[in-house]
Design a protein around this motif. Structure first.
Motif, mmCIF file in Angstrom:
data_model
loop_
_atom_site.group_PDB
_atom_site.id
_atom_site.type_symbol
_atom_site.label_atom_id
_atom_site.label_comp_id
_atom_site.label_asym_id
_atom_site.label_seq_id
_atom_site.Cartn_x
_atom_site.Cartn_y
_atom_site.Cartn_z
ATOM 1 N N GLY A 213 34.901 34.223 40.607
ATOM 2 C CA GLY A 213 35.058 33.038 40.715
ATOM 3 C C GLY A 213 34.137 32.461 41.388
ATOM 4 N N TYR A 214 34.073 33.175 42.996
ATOM 5 C CA TYR A 214 33.220 31.894 43.686
ATOM 6 C C TYR A 214 31.803 31.906 42.691
ATOM 7 C CZ TYR A 214 30.310 31.027 48.041
ATOM 8 O OH TYR A 214 29.374 30.572 48.858
ATOM 9 N N LYS A 215 31.246 32.323 42.219
ATOM 10 C CA LYS A 215 29.338 33.308 41.639
ATOM 11 C C LYS A 215 29.893 32.009 40.544
ATOM 12 C CE LYS A 215 29.809 36.913 40.946
ATOM 13 N NZ LYS A 215 28.734 38.764 40.460
ATOM 14 N N ARG A 216 30.943 31.495 40.193
ATOM 15 C CA ARG A 216 31.417 30.640 38.407
ATOM 16 C C ARG A 216 31.796 29.000 39.217
ATOM 17 N NH1 ARG A 216 31.906 33.866 33.793
ATOM 18 N NH2 ARG A 216 32.216 35.644 34.240
ATOM 19 N N GLY A 217 32.108 29.181 40.048
ATOM 20 C CA GLY A 217 32.639 27.914 40.597
ATOM 21 C C GLY A 217 31.321 26.515 41.952
ATOM 22 N N HIS A 218 30.555 27.462 41.207
ATOM 23 C CA HIS A 218 29.685 25.928 42.239
ATOM 24 C C HIS A 218 28.961 25.064 41.737
ATOM 25 C CE1 HIS A 218 30.708 28.769 46.018
ATOM 26 N NE2 HIS A 218 29.900 27.719 46.502
ATOM 27 N N GLY A 219 29.273 24.513 40.516
ATOM 28 C CA GLY A 219 28.272 23.490 39.334
ATOM 29 C C GLY A 219 27.820 24.710 38.745
ATOM 30 N N ARG B 195 26.365 31.217 39.490
ATOM 31 C CA ARG B 195 25.542 32.073 39.987
ATOM 32 C C ARG B 195 25.246 33.543 38.925
ATOM 33 N NH1 ARG B 195 25.755 27.335 42.362
ATOM 34 N NH2 ARG B 195 24.345 27.458 43.984
ATOM 35 N N PHE B 196 24.532 33.748 38.790
ATOM 36 C CA PHE B 196 24.336 35.459 38.003
ATOM 37 C C PHE B 196 23.741 36.432 39.108
ATOM 38 C CE2 PHE B 196 24.250 32.847 34.578
ATOM 39 C CZ PHE B 196 25.202 33.003 33.502
ATOM 40 N N GLU B 197 24.473 37.204 39.629
ATOM 41 C CA GLU B 197 23.578 38.819 39.738
ATOM 42 C C GLU B 197 23.041 39.234 38.697
ATOM 43 O OE1 GLU B 197 25.498 39.824 43.626
ATOM 44 O OE2 GLU B 197 27.587 39.908 42.348
ATOM 45 N N HIS B 198 21.853 40.614 39.151
ATOM 46 C CA HIS B 198 21.275 41.263 38.297
ATOM 47 C C HIS B 198 22.503 41.825 36.626
ATOM 48 C CE1 HIS B 198 17.773 40.443 39.424
ATOM 49 N NE2 HIS B 198 18.305 41.366 41.183
ATOM 50 N N TYR C 179 24.076 38.801 34.262
ATOM 51 C CA TYR C 179 22.960 38.690 33.339
ATOM 52 C C TYR C 179 23.081 39.743 32.797
ATOM 53 C CZ TYR C 179 18.876 40.219 35.754
ATOM 54 O OH TYR C 179 18.445 41.247 35.667
ATOM 55 N N VAL C 180 23.311 40.583 33.233
ATOM 56 C CA VAL C 180 23.623 41.852 31.479
ATOM 57 C C VAL C 180 24.406 41.991 30.859
ATOM 58 C CG1 VAL C 180 23.545 44.624 30.987
ATOM 59 C CG2 VAL C 180 21.773 43.446 32.783
ATOM 60 N N ASP C 181 26.367 41.558 31.615
ATOM 61 C CA ASP C 181 27.061 41.363 31.096
ATOM 62 C C ASP C 181 27.077 40.452 29.862
ATOM 63 O OD1 ASP C 181 28.399 43.269 30.903
ATOM 64 O OD2 ASP C 181 29.539 42.311 33.016
ATOM 65 N N GLU C 182 26.338 39.495 29.809
ATOM 66 C CA GLU C 182 25.786 38.294 29.155
ATOM 67 C C GLU C 182 25.451 37.926 27.639
ATOM 68 O OE1 GLU C 182 27.296 33.783 28.997
ATOM 69 O OE2 GLU C 182 27.758 35.345 30.153
ATOM 70 N N ALA C 183 24.733 39.899 28.482
ATOM 71 C CA ALA C 183 23.567 39.552 27.539
ATOM 72 C C ALA C 183 25.296 40.525 26.072
ATOM 73 C CB ALA C 183 22.398 40.544 27.072
ATOM 74 N N ILE C 184 25.381 41.221 26.654
ATOM 75 C CA ILE C 184 26.058 42.420 25.677
ATOM 76 C C ILE C 184 27.515 41.245 24.972
ATOM 77 C CG2 ILE C 184 28.239 44.501 26.129
ATOM 78 C CD1 ILE C 184 26.733 45.433 28.844
#
Length: 537
Positions: free
Chosen positions: A178-184, A187-190, A193-198
């Motif tokens: 949630g912290y990575k998603r909740g800063h405007g 943020r993506f760790e490596h 973004y692999v998960d996002e592509a999937i």
């Protein structure tokens, strides 16, 4: 439907050559380099992939093909970027090394100590280390869960001792997401973004993929492969690998994906061009001693090769055997199981006259200016006609009275000085070791450079490389010194866990098969014996 072609090959059998031949076939069928991607597991393999494309598509240069030779993660990042996932790419992609404060702020908010990015915490788990700082532990477990494609509630399956309650552990892991998603800007760790592509089904704009080192894929990366395979957008995927070189269980890698993937064509390569018969025989014995490995057979194409068992109980033994190997071979690898063991070997060799380097990106005592100076002195000693400007400038940087000496160097010609003029500029020193002693170096560098200059050998730092077996994967050397010795944690788990046992045998198989002429099993320097090497008589 995408055709999948598997190249199953042992070490040194020519998997890369075979992939290159298939690239030629694709070229001859009318495809350009822009119609394909050559993917590898590690950054170190990208240069080889790029060279393969340059070899096949003659007339192209690195700028043309570099975007088509990349890691699997890099291509996942690229397809996400092309799909418009990122608003501010530079700010959104985060790593502990480059964005330490982001990680530290989260830990501060949740009362967790955090040691920072001095080392890779996921890799630390590889050596059985129990991470002390709770923040380090949390991020390592999060990475492991993501690679395994496990939800937070399965945190207890990670190879790490966790003292938190079930509620606390899952809440912390969910809070980090949630912290990575909740800063405007998200943020993506490596792995994110692999998960996002999937999840979004983003597929490369290409007809053909070549994926090397396929046996190293973790569950998340395998899901990405399946997403691309099943998209209907690709004509062919070539996968190459060796299940017996699957040595990354610490990051959830498994040989099963390579072995069990449905394929339309399969070819096996078993004869090694690298390892002669005797070395291949030892490597095969290491595998055969663990029934959980894949007994597919492996042999050397050429006869011969040397295998030695040598005692290295004392520091002097280590120095002697490494120097002996370096004087008889052009390249030597000194390999151990764990990073702390490599550090102990480096400390031992610093007490000798031998220069050396480290495998991978690890910095060493001989890095930088020290190696530049040493190589320059060797050129001057050997009587070369000219020497490049850059190392001469380094010499002037540390030499006394540099301003007055510079005038004696004469004119530059094509970026080089006449070696006789350089030597003449320092003719107040009778010998090169005398000059080395006079340089304004710190004590540690002087203690390395001067004895090496006085020694009777021609070894340069690149000739002797130290590292873990993991760091040596994909590389080779004329001679390999493979040290036995386990950590306490591995001693405990080796006999109890068949999966650990199988991977340890695969790991030492990888170490043994780095050798193209001579393999030496170095015994006794570390306290604990390494069971996979007990089969080497």
């Amino acid at each position: 439907m995408t055709d999948v072609h598997r190249i199953d090959g042992a070490p040194g059998v020519g998997k890369t050559h075979t992939l290159r031949e298939y690239i030629k076939d694709e070229r001859d069928s009318g495809r350009s380099y822009i119609d394909l991607y050559y993917l590898t597991f590690s950054r170190s393999g990208v240069e080889d992939a790029e060279q393969a494309l340059l070899d096949v598509f003659e007339g192209k240069d690195s700028d043309d093909v570099e975007k088509h030779a990349r890691t699997l993660h890099s291509l996942a990042l690229s397809v996400c970027a092309q799909a418009g996932v990122f608003e501010d790419f530079g700010e959104q992609i985060i790593t502990q090394r480059q964005d330490e404060e982001f990680y530290r702020e989260f830990c501060d908010r949740h009362g967790l100590t955090y040691s920072g990015p001095a080392r890779n915490h996921l890799k630390a788990m590889r050596d059985g280390e129990d991470l002390e700082a709770p923040g380090d532990k949390l991020f390592a477990i999060n990475d492991w869960l993501t690679l395994k494609q496990y939800p937070p509630r399965r945190y207890h399956e990670a190879p790490q001792d966790v003292k938190w309650s079930h509620e606390t552990a899952t809440e912390l892991l969910e809070a980090w997401d949630g912290y990575k998603r909740g800063h405007g800007l998200r943020r993506f760790e490596h792995a994110d973004y692999v998960d996002e592509a999937i999840q979004q089904g983003f597929t490369p704009d290409a007809d053909v993929l070549f994926i090397d080192e396929f046996q190293d894929l973790a569950p998340q990366e395998y899901r990405l492969f399946k997403t691309w395979r099943d998209s209907g957008e690709l004509d062919t995927i070539y996968i190459a690998g060796d299940p017996n070189q699957s040595i990354y269980s610490f990051r959830a890698g498994t040989p099963l994906y390579f072995e069990e993937t449905d394929v339309d064509a399969n070819e096996e390569l078993k004869e090694s061009y690298r390892c002669p018969a005797e070395i291949a025989s030892v490597a095969q014995r290491i595998l055969d001693a663990a029934p959980e490995t894949d007994p597919r057979g492996f042999c050397g194409r050429s006869p011969g090769g040397t295998v030695r068992n040598i005692g290295t109980e004392h520091q002097g033994d280590v120095r002697a055997v490494v120097r002996d190997a370096a004087e008889r071979h052009d390249s030597v690898m000194v390999l151990a199981r764990a990073n702390y063991q490599v550090s102990a070997l480096a400390k031992t060799l610093r007490g000798s006259t031998l220069p050396f380097s480290f495998l991978g990106r690890r910095a060493g005592a001989w890095d930088g200016d020290l190696t530049v100076l040493y190589n320059l002195f060797r050129e001057l000693r050997e009587g070369t006609a000219t020497v490049p400007q850059a190392p001469v400038n380094k010499l002037l940087k540390y030499a006394p009275r540099s301003d007055t000496r510079r005038a004696d160097l004469g004119a530059l010609r094509d970026g080089a000085y006449e070696a006789d003029r350089v030597r003449g500029a320092f003719d107040d020193y009778a010998t090169l070791p005398d000059l080395a002693r006079a340089l304004d170096l710190d004590d540690r560098d002087a203690e390395l450079l001067v004895p090496a200059m006085e020694a009777d050998h021609d070894v340069v730092p690149a000739d002797v490389q130290l590292g873990t077996i993991h760091a040596a994967k994909g590389l080779e050397a004329d001679a390999v010194l493979l040290f036995d010795g386990y950590t306490n944690q591995l001693d405990t788990t080796y006999s109890d866990d068949p999966d650990v046992r199988a991977e340890e045998h695969r790991l030492y198989y990888v170490g043994a098969t780095r050798a193209s002429e001579e393999l030496s099993i170095a015994r006794g320097f570390f306290e604990h014996e390494a069971p996979p090497l007990e089969v080497v008589a």
